[in-house]
Structures are given as C-alpha cells and as structure tokens.
Design an enzyme around this catalytic site. Structure first.
Site, PDB file in Angstrom:
ATOM      1  N   TYR A 189      -1.550  -3.243  -6.933  1.00  0.00           N
ATOM      2  CA  TYR A 189      -1.291  -3.976  -5.686  1.00  0.00           C
ATOM      3  C   TYR A 189      -2.546  -4.078  -4.804  1.00  0.00           C
ATOM      4  O   TYR A 189      -3.229  -3.073  -4.570  1.00  0.00           O
ATOM      5  CB  TYR A 189      -0.143  -3.324  -4.876  1.00  0.00           C
ATOM      6  CG  TYR A 189      -0.111  -3.931  -3.486  1.00  0.00           C
ATOM      7  CD1 TYR A 189       0.401  -5.223  -3.293  1.00  0.00           C
ATOM      8  CD2 TYR A 189      -0.707  -3.286  -2.406  1.00  0.00           C
ATOM      9  CE1 TYR A 189       0.328  -5.832  -2.048  1.00  0.00           C
ATOM     10  CE2 TYR A 189      -0.776  -3.893  -1.154  1.00  0.00           C
ATOM     11  CZ  TYR A 189      -0.254  -5.156  -0.982  1.00  0.00           C
ATOM     12  OH  TYR A 189      -0.337  -5.776   0.233  1.00  0.00           O
ATOM     13  N   ARG A 237       0.840  -1.189   0.000  1.00  0.00           N
ATOM     14  CA  ARG A 237       0.000   0.000   0.000  1.00  0.00           C
ATOM     15  C   ARG A 237       0.880   1.246   0.000  1.00  0.00           C
ATOM     16  O   ARG A 237       1.869   1.311   0.714  1.00  0.00           O
ATOM     17  CB  ARG A 237      -0.910   0.024   1.234  1.00  0.00           C
ATOM     18  CG  ARG A 237      -2.097  -0.920   1.128  1.00  0.00           C
ATOM     19  CD  ARG A 237      -2.961  -0.893   2.371  1.00  0.00           C
ATOM     20  NE  ARG A 237      -2.279  -1.467   3.509  1.00  0.00           N
ATOM     21  CZ  ARG A 237      -1.664  -0.780   4.453  1.00  0.00           C
ATOM     22  NH1 ARG A 237      -1.677   0.545   4.446  1.00  0.00           N
ATOM     23  NH2 ARG A 237      -1.055  -1.394   5.438  1.00  0.00           N
ATOM     24  N   ASP A 293      -8.736 -10.166   9.016  1.00  0.00           N
ATOM     25  CA  ASP A 293      -8.270  -8.804   8.730  1.00  0.00           C
ATOM     26  C   ASP A 293      -9.270  -7.710   9.107  1.00  0.00           C
ATOM     27  O   ASP A 293      -8.866  -6.661   9.577  1.00  0.00           O
ATOM     28  CB  ASP A 293      -7.925  -8.694   7.240  1.00  0.00           C
ATOM     29  CG  ASP A 293      -7.011  -7.525   6.920  1.00  0.00           C
ATOM     30  OD1 ASP A 293      -6.005  -7.352   7.628  1.00  0.00           O
ATOM     31  OD2 ASP A 293      -7.301  -6.778   5.970  1.00  0.00           O
ATOM     32  N   CYS A 296       1.499  -7.990  11.484  1.00  0.00           N
ATOM     33  CA  CYS A 296       1.846  -8.196  12.891  1.00  0.00           C
ATOM     34  C   CYS A 296       1.120  -9.396  13.497  1.00  0.00           C
ATOM     35  O   CYS A 296       1.011  -9.514  14.714  1.00  0.00           O
ATOM     36  CB  CYS A 296       1.566  -6.930  13.695  1.00  0.00           C
ATOM     37  SG  CYS A 296       2.735  -5.610  13.320  1.00  0.00           S
ATOM     38  N   SER A 313      -0.679  -4.018  10.248  1.00  0.00           N
ATOM     39  CA  SER A 313      -0.379  -4.857   9.101  1.00  0.00           C
ATOM     40  C   SER A 313       0.897  -5.674   9.334  1.00  0.00           C
ATOM     41  O   SER A 313       1.887  -5.152   9.837  1.00  0.00           O
ATOM     42  CB  SER A 313      -0.195  -3.991   7.860  1.00  0.00           C
ATOM     43  OG  SER A 313      -1.378  -3.251   7.645  1.00  0.00           O
ATOM     44  N   HIS A 358      -9.874  -2.955  11.944  1.00  0.00           N
ATOM     45  CA  HIS A 358      -8.808  -3.780  11.355  1.00  0.00           C
ATOM     46  C   HIS A 358      -8.512  -4.933  12.326  1.00  0.00           C
ATOM     47  O   HIS A 358      -7.510  -4.920  13.029  1.00  0.00           O
ATOM     48  CB  HIS A 358      -7.569  -2.894  11.157  1.00  0.00           C
ATOM     49  CG  HIS A 358      -6.485  -3.505  10.332  1.00  0.00           C
ATOM     50  ND1 HIS A 358      -5.176  -3.079  10.414  1.00  0.00           N
ATOM     51  CD2 HIS A 358      -6.491  -4.489   9.405  1.00  0.00           C
ATOM     52  CE1 HIS A 358      -4.429  -3.775   9.571  1.00  0.00           C
ATOM     53  NE2 HIS A 358      -5.196  -4.631   8.949  1.00  0.00           N
ATOM     54  N   LYS A 406      -9.526  -2.571   2.153  1.00  0.00           N
ATOM     55  CA  LYS A 406      -9.207  -1.468   3.046  1.00  0.00           C
ATOM     56  C   LYS A 406     -10.009  -0.204   2.707  1.00  0.00           C
ATOM     57  O   LYS A 406     -10.447   0.522   3.593  1.00  0.00           O
ATOM     58  CB  LYS A 406      -7.701  -1.181   3.038  1.00  0.00           C
ATOM     59  CG  LYS A 406      -6.845  -2.334   3.582  1.00  0.00           C
ATOM     60  CD  LYS A 406      -7.326  -2.762   4.911  1.00  0.00           C
ATOM     61  CE  LYS A 406      -6.527  -3.735   5.737  1.00  0.00           C
ATOM     62  NZ  LYS A 406      -5.524  -4.584   5.266  1.00  0.00           N
ATOM     63  N   ARG A 466       2.150 -12.125  -1.227  1.00  0.00           N
ATOM     64  CA  ARG A 466       0.898 -12.565  -0.597  1.00  0.00           C
ATOM     65  C   ARG A 466       0.219 -13.658  -1.400  1.00  0.00           C
ATOM     66  O   ARG A 466       0.606 -13.960  -2.526  1.00  0.00           O
ATOM     67  CB  ARG A 466      -0.046 -11.368  -0.440  1.00  0.00           C
ATOM     68  CG  ARG A 466       0.502 -10.367   0.579  1.00  0.00           C
ATOM     69  CD  ARG A 466      -0.482  -9.331   1.015  1.00  0.00           C
ATOM     70  NE  ARG A 466       0.125  -8.474   2.030  1.00  0.00           N
ATOM     71  CZ  ARG A 466      -0.334  -8.348   3.282  1.00  0.00           C
ATOM     72  NH1 ARG A 466      -1.396  -9.001   3.687  1.00  0.00           N
ATOM     73  NH2 ARG A 466       0.281  -7.550   4.146  1.00  0.00           N
TER      74      ARG A 466
HETATM   75  P1  GTP Z   1      -1.865  -8.060   7.280  1.00  0.00           P
HETATM   76  O1  GTP Z   1      -2.394  -9.062   6.324  1.00  0.00           O
HETATM   77  O2  GTP Z   1      -0.819  -7.179   6.665  1.00  0.00           O
HETATM   78  O3  GTP Z   1      -2.924  -7.235   7.937  1.00  0.00           O
HETATM   79  O4  GTP Z   1      -1.007  -8.873   8.388  1.00  0.00           O
HETATM   80  P2  GTP Z   1      -1.394  -9.805   9.626  1.00  0.00           P
HETATM   81  O5  GTP Z   1      -1.600  -8.970  10.831  1.00  0.00           O
HETATM   82  O6  GTP Z   1      -2.466 -10.740   9.246  1.00  0.00           O
HETATM   83  O7  GTP Z   1      -0.014 -10.612   9.869  1.00  0.00           O
HETATM   84  P3  GTP Z   1       0.364 -12.150   9.629  1.00  0.00           P
HETATM   85  O8  GTP Z   1      -0.397 -13.075  10.506  1.00  0.00           O
HETATM   86  O9  GTP Z   1       0.343 -12.420   8.177  1.00  0.00           O
HETATM   87  O10 GTP Z   1       1.876 -12.170  10.141  1.00  0.00           O
HETATM   88  C1  GTP Z   1       2.888 -11.371   9.579  1.00  0.00           C
HETATM   89  C2  GTP Z   1       4.252 -11.929   9.891  1.00  0.00           C
HETATM   90  O11 GTP Z   1       4.425 -12.075  11.303  1.00  0.00           O
HETATM   91  C3  GTP Z   1       4.482 -13.308   9.269  1.00  0.00           C
HETATM   92  O12 GTP Z   1       5.765 -13.362   8.702  1.00  0.00           O
HETATM   93  C4  GTP Z   1       4.352 -14.251  10.442  1.00  0.00           C
HETATM   94  O13 GTP Z   1       5.125 -15.412  10.269  1.00  0.00           O
HETATM   95  C5  GTP Z   1       4.818 -13.405  11.636  1.00  0.00           C
HETATM   96  N1  GTP Z   1       4.131 -13.802  12.889  1.00  0.00           N
HETATM   97  C6  GTP Z   1       2.803 -14.020  13.052  1.00  0.00           C
HETATM   98  N2  GTP Z   1       2.516 -14.407  14.333  1.00  0.00           N
HETATM   99  C7  GTP Z   1       3.689 -14.431  14.989  1.00  0.00           C
HETATM  100  C8  GTP Z   1       4.056 -14.740  16.348  1.00  0.00           C
HETATM  101  O14 GTP Z   1       3.240 -15.088  17.202  1.00  0.00           O
HETATM  102  N3  GTP Z   1       5.370 -14.641  16.661  1.00  0.00           N
HETATM  103  C9  GTP Z   1       6.312 -14.266  15.726  1.00  0.00           C
HETATM  104  N4  GTP Z   1       7.580 -14.194  16.118  1.00  0.00           N
HETATM  105  N5  GTP Z   1       6.011 -13.960  14.438  1.00  0.00           N
HETATM  106  C10 GTP Z   1       4.721 -14.039  14.074  1.00  0.00           C
HETATM  107  C1  SPV Z   2      -2.577  -4.866   5.258  1.00  0.00           C
HETATM  108  O1  SPV Z   2      -1.614  -4.251   4.768  1.00  0.00           O
HETATM  109  O2  SPV Z   2      -3.028  -4.599   6.396  1.00  0.00           O
HETATM  110  C2  SPV Z   2      -3.211  -5.967   4.512  1.00  0.00           C
HETATM  111  C3  SPV Z   2      -2.880  -6.130   3.104  1.00  0.00           C
HETATM  112  O3  SPV Z   2      -4.046  -6.670   5.055  1.00  0.00           O
HETATM  113  S1  SPV Z   2      -3.629  -4.937   2.100  1.00  0.00           S
HETATM  114  O4  SPV Z   2      -4.854  -5.513   1.545  1.00  0.00           O
HETATM  115  O5  SPV Z   2      -2.683  -4.651   1.029  1.00  0.00           O
HETATM  116  O6  SPV Z   2      -3.953  -3.771   2.850  1.00  0.00           O
HETATM  117 MN    MN Z   3      -4.451  -5.955   7.163  1.00  0.00          MN
END
Ligand code: GTP
Ligand code: SPV
Ligand code: MN
Length: 598
Positions: free
Chosen positions: A202, A74, A282, A255, A253, A231, A211, A380
C-alpha cells in the site's frame, strides 16, 4: 556487470549487493527513468496481474491495481522509529531498538525476492541538484512501486549522476514478501539514514520517498539542519494585479489538502479574477532564506490522492488531471474498462467489479445489512502534477515559493470555528500543537474518533515530538518575516450532522480573509482562542446558505473549549519535562481567557 551496476558510487554498489544477498532476487534491474523501460514494466505488470489496462481511448496510459484486502491504508501500529535511545522517538511514536528491528525484519526479508526481480530506483525528492533536495534509492520487488515512484518522484539516471557527487542517499529497502499483515513492518532508522518496509503493497507504506523519507526521515534532518519538513499543501493565489501569494496548510490525512491545493474560485467571487496555482498537495519542505522569510518546495512530482468524493463539482482540476497516465488503486472497474468510486461523476454503474475483484452492484449489502461500497474508502489515484490544469509554473524552481501564511486545520464536527488567527508565532505553534481531528479511512483504526494530531504530523514526526515543538518555536526566532498562522475547520456540522460550510471552492472566501490579514488590510475581533473575522469580513456574495450560518460556523463555546483542554493537558503531560515551557504558558493563558468568557 558494468551494465548491471551503472554507477561509480562504491557505497551504493556495496549496499545493493548486500541487500541482494539477503533478499536473493533472481535479477537486479536499475530504473533509468526512460519511457521505454517504463512501458516494458507496464506490460510485464499486466501479464503478472499487478495492473489492469484501462480503456485506451477514454483513459490513455491508465491502469488499475488492487491491493490485498488487509493492505489498504497506512498501518501505523506496524510503523516504528528505531533509534538507539527510546527517548529520541518520544511518547507518540512506536519504538524499537535498531538491533531488534534489523533482526526481526531480516528474518522476513531473507530470500523474500526469490523468483522476483529487484528494482533499484534512484530518486530525488525536490528538483535534482537543488539545495532543498534529498536523494534516496529504493530497492523493491514490486513493479507497482516502481511505476508509482516514477510518477511521484524525479527518478532515474540523472539522479544517479547527482548521487555520485557526494555519495549520500537514504537507503530504502522494500519487499512485498508474502503481503502478510503478521509479517509487516515499516521501520525507520534515522541514525542510519535507512528505511526498511516489508509485507505491504500500500502507497504510504511502500512509496518510501513519500511519508517515510520526506516526512519521518526528513523531519529528523530538518531539526538538525534547521528547516521544516511538513505534512502540508502549498498553493498560490493570484490576484488580478498579477501578484501571487503562497500559503502552506497542514490538515491530517483525508482532511482536504488535495482539494484545497487546486480549488476553483466559486461563481460568487469570479468577478474578483482570482487564479489558483497548485504547488503541492501533501508535503512541504521549507527553509528560511537570506531575505528572512520562509520559502517552500514540494519535494514530490505527483499526487497520490483520495478517490472517493472526487468529481467535477468538488474538484474539476483533479478530474482533468486523472484522465491520462494515472494509476488507480482499489476503485470499481466498469464494463467499458473505465473506473468509478463513491462520489464520482455520473450515476453508479449498474454493475462492475469492486475493489476486491468481486462482481458488484450498487446497493448490495453484506450479511450485517450494511451497504457494500464498490471502491475502498481510501482508494486512490497516482497522477503526475504536470497533468493538473492549475499546476504552478514554479514547481521545478530550485528556490521554491515564499510563504505568507501557514494554516492548520482538522475535521471537527463541533468546537473549532471556520477560521481564526493566532496572536503571534508562539501562540500559532500552540494552535498547531493542540490540533485535533477525527480519524479517517487513510489510517487503519476507529473512524470518526477524535485524536490529537499536532501539525497533522502525529503519524509522521520521526523523533520526539517535544523536540519538534521546540524546533517550531526556535524557527520563529530565525525568521525576520515569519508567516502568520491560522486555523480552519471546513467540517463543522449542524444538529442533523450536515456540514454547515459548503467547502471546496468556497474555501477561497476564507483564504481571502487570511491574505487580507497577512497584508494588514483589515482589523479582526479578539476572542479567547485568537483573532476572528468580523461578521462582514468574509465575502458571502452568491453563497446561498441559511441565515445565521456564518454565526454558527464562527461560534466559540468556552465550555466546550475547557472540556477540550482536558485532552490537550493529558496529551502535553506525556512529554513530561521535555515539553517547551512556552506551550504550558500558552495553555495557562488560554485557560484564563476561556474562564473569563465562560
Ligand atoms: P491525504 O492524501 O490523505 O493526505 O488527504 P488530503 O488531506 O489531501 O484530503 P483530500 O483533499 O483528498 O480530501 C479527503 C476527503 O475530504 C475527500 O473525500 C474530499 O471530498 C473531502 N473534502 C475535501 N475538502 C472538503 C471541504 O472543503 N468540505 C467537505 N465537506 N469535504 C471536503
Ligand atoms: C496520507 O495518508 O496522508 C496520504 C496517503 O497522503 S499515504 O501516502 O498513504 O500516506
Ligand atoms: Mn497525506
């Protein structure tokens, strides 16, 4: 003509005509949601080079897409809230006046679809016809966008019929145009219920139901109509007695929302017989129901998840989910036409084609000597929730699920302890409003830098965030049984920069404490920042971590917090008189508690 405009909505027909006159597509195609049409689009996208067909035996129905090198996340600096008054967008959003914004974008949209087809995608965020749901129509010249929207939303004919009932919908216009970052704009016009996005291909910039509609436009509507557009992931935790309790969690995002939403209970807790149900990863739309509690739906039908780090150990449910009918973006293509990314299962392939489409070998370095990654850090996959082994059976429920706890969290190497609970709703809103997190690859910017990210909504709040805080405080009054509010941090590190907490499935140990607190089962320790677990209250059975780890994870350093407060104060001050007085009160009492503990 009747075939080309298969709707009785005059409003919709007039708008499609008007946008087509501006963008000048060669053709207009209405997306009906049928398998036959989808398969036709997939074939066309393969011919045009937008998609690569992946191994049909190993990855049936799966495709690879590569974006432009400067179009991988983004672009927050090109994202605007366009309200008549600048004040309504507030100090944390980029603002443009609607007049200027439309004029600027028109020059880019003009003729942008020449030689292309304009697709008309009617979509519903939320189950079609549910009182939670909102309808949008996206016009786009990208087949990739159409195919993604078909996974991420309920789209097609039945939505059109629903739309015709009252004619209301969010007008979403997208064109790839020249995919030129200098001519890229992501514009939101909440006063017109309109979104214009141009110059990008993207995900978050172009899947306008996500979003742009479900958070930026929806948060504006939610304030007006007194609900929440957040979110947040939504998950259910089932106990052996069959009772399922649902929680919603807001992390910025990249996290950990997706991972938490489908966690697999760790070995050490197996005997307790928990089962996890994934509702969403999400976005959460929440309403106060007649029972006085908060009910949530996930308006989406798919995951647009982060690839790097996804493997059978960290997230086995996602590994199972993305084995079929998945669109991969910016990952490595292997010689057997399967895919790979950093942190995927198995060894890195001896060679492959990287996300830029170039020949790639693990360990390759650029001219500065840095390792070249095969997959982009924000690569992704787009996959249907229905593929997920832990998908909740209540996803299509018009009513959603009742929320027992709201959890805020961020990525903090220091400062924030593993978990703590707010003293009450108002203090919980303060906890959310003062969240901070390190920047990740999900947004273009400086990786690792801490920024304030209230409720993980800083890039997504469609109006003045001071009003958003007011809304959160007011909603607390509206609920007879407000959820309890918690804060977690899975990312605290030791002196060597290693994560102290094993994370992923083990996070259930923390959720267990959260639910015990919600059910009034256990006492907690009162600290300067909130209620914390007593040392024996987090079940550590089967967890092999060095002695003293939990103490390190739970330690609260008043001096560090006082330092942090300076950033919070600065952040709050930019809202001037608009910031709710309650948040300053919470700020002051936190200062007093910290000073008496320092
Ligand atoms: P968006 O789709 O961007 O909103 O992200 P999200 O909040 O859904 O994050 P996601 O679960 O995809 O995790 C992002 C990154 O953090 C990945 O590389 C995961 O492997 C890592 N991750 C997720 N949970 C944990 C955790 O409990 N501990 C650690 N160390 N890393 C984590
Ligand atoms: C984020 O960045 O929080 C996502 C991916 O979940 S996007 O749809 O690109 O915003
Ligand atoms: Mn997100």
């Amino acid at each position: 003509m009747a075939k080309k405009f298969p709707t009785t909505s005059k409003n919709l027909r007039a708008w499609v005509n008007k946008m087509a006159r501006m963008c000048q597509p060669d053709d207009i195609v209405w997306v009906d949601g049928s398998d036959a049409q989808r398969m036709r689009l997939e074939q066309e996208a393969i011919v045009s080079g937008e998609l690569v067909q992946l191994n049909k035996e190993k990855l049936p129905g799966c495709f690879l897409h590569r974006t432009a090198a400067d179009d991988v996340a983004r672009t927050e600096h090109l994202t605007f809230i366009c309200t008549k008054k600048k004040h309504d967008a507030g100090p944390t959003n980029n603002w443009m006046s609607p007049g200027v914004a439309y004029r600027k974008a028109k020059t880019i949209f003009a003729g942008a679809m020449k030689g292309r087809t304009m697709y008309v995608i009617p979509f519903s965020m939320g189950p079609v016809g549910s009182e939670f749901s909102k309808i949008g129509v996206e016009l786009t010249d990208s087949r990739y966008v159409v195919l993604n929207m078909l996974v991420m939303t309920r789209a097609g004919e039945q939505v059109l019929r629903q739309l015709e009932k009252n004619g209301e919908f969010t007008k979403c216009l997208h064109s790839k145009a020249e995919l030129d970052i200098k001519k890229r704009l992501i514009l939101h016009f909440p006063e017109d219920n309109t979104i214009w996005s141009v110059g990008s291909g993207y995900g978050g910039n172009v899947l306008l139901g996500k979003k742009c509609l479900s958070l930026r436009i929806a948060s504006w509507l939610a304030k007006k109509e007194r609900w929440f557009a957040e979110h947040m992931l939504i998950m259910g935790i089932e106990k052996p007695n069959g009772r399922i309790e649902y929680i919603a969690a807001a992390f910025p995002s990249a996290c950990g929302k997706t991972n938490l939403a489908m966690l697999v209970p760790p070995e050490g807790l197996k005997v307790k017989g928990y089962r996890i149900w994934t509702v969403g990863d999400d976005i959460s739309w929440m309403r106060v129901d007649s029972d006085g509690s908060l009910w949530a739906i996930n308006p989406e039908t798919g995951f647009f998840g982060v690839a790097p780090g996804t493997n059978s150990k960290t997230n086995p449910n996602m590994v199972a989910t993305i084995k079929k009918n998945t669109i991969y973006t910016n990952v490595v293509l292997k010689s057997d036409r399967t895919v790979w990314w950093e942190g995927a299962d198995g060894e890195a392939p001896a060679e492959g084609i990287d996300w830029l489409g170039k020949q790639w070998k693990p360990g390759m370095k650029d001219e500065k000597g840095n390792i070249i990654k095969g997959a982009h850090p924000n690569s992704r996959f787009t996959a249907p929730i229905a593929n997920c082994p832990s998908a909740s059976f209540r996803i299509d429920q018009h009513h959603g699920v009742p929320i027992s706890a709201i959890i805020f969290g961020g990525k903090r190497a220091r400062l924030a302890p593993l978990v703590y609970e707010s003293f009450n709703w108002q203090h919980g809103v303060f906890m959310g409003a003062t969240m901070g997190s390190e920047l990740t690859a999900a947004q273009m910017g400086q990786l690792g830098q801490v920024r304030r990210d209230p409720m993980a909504m800083i890039p997504f709040c469609g109006y003045n965030m001071a009003g958003y805080f007011r809304h959160w405080l007011d909603m607390g009054q509206k609920m007879a049984k407000p959820p309890r509010i918690f804060h977690v941090n899975w990312f605290k590190t030791d002196e060597n920069g290693k994560f102290l907490w094993p994370g992923f499935g083990e996070n259930l140990r923390v959720l267990e404490w959260v639910l015990d607190r919600c059910n009034g089962k256990i006492e907690a320790e009162k600290t300067a920042i909130g209620y914390a677990p007593r040392s024996s209250d987090i079940d550590m059975t089967g967890l092999h971590v060095p002695e003293g780890t939990l103490e390190k994870l739970m330690s609260i350093d008043p001096k560090e917090w006082l330092e942090e407060s300076k950033g919070i104060k600065k952040f709050f001050k930019q809202f001037k008189k608009d910031l709710p007085e309650e948040l300053w009160q919470e700020f002051e009492t936190l200062q007093q508690r910290l000073k008496s503990n320092a």
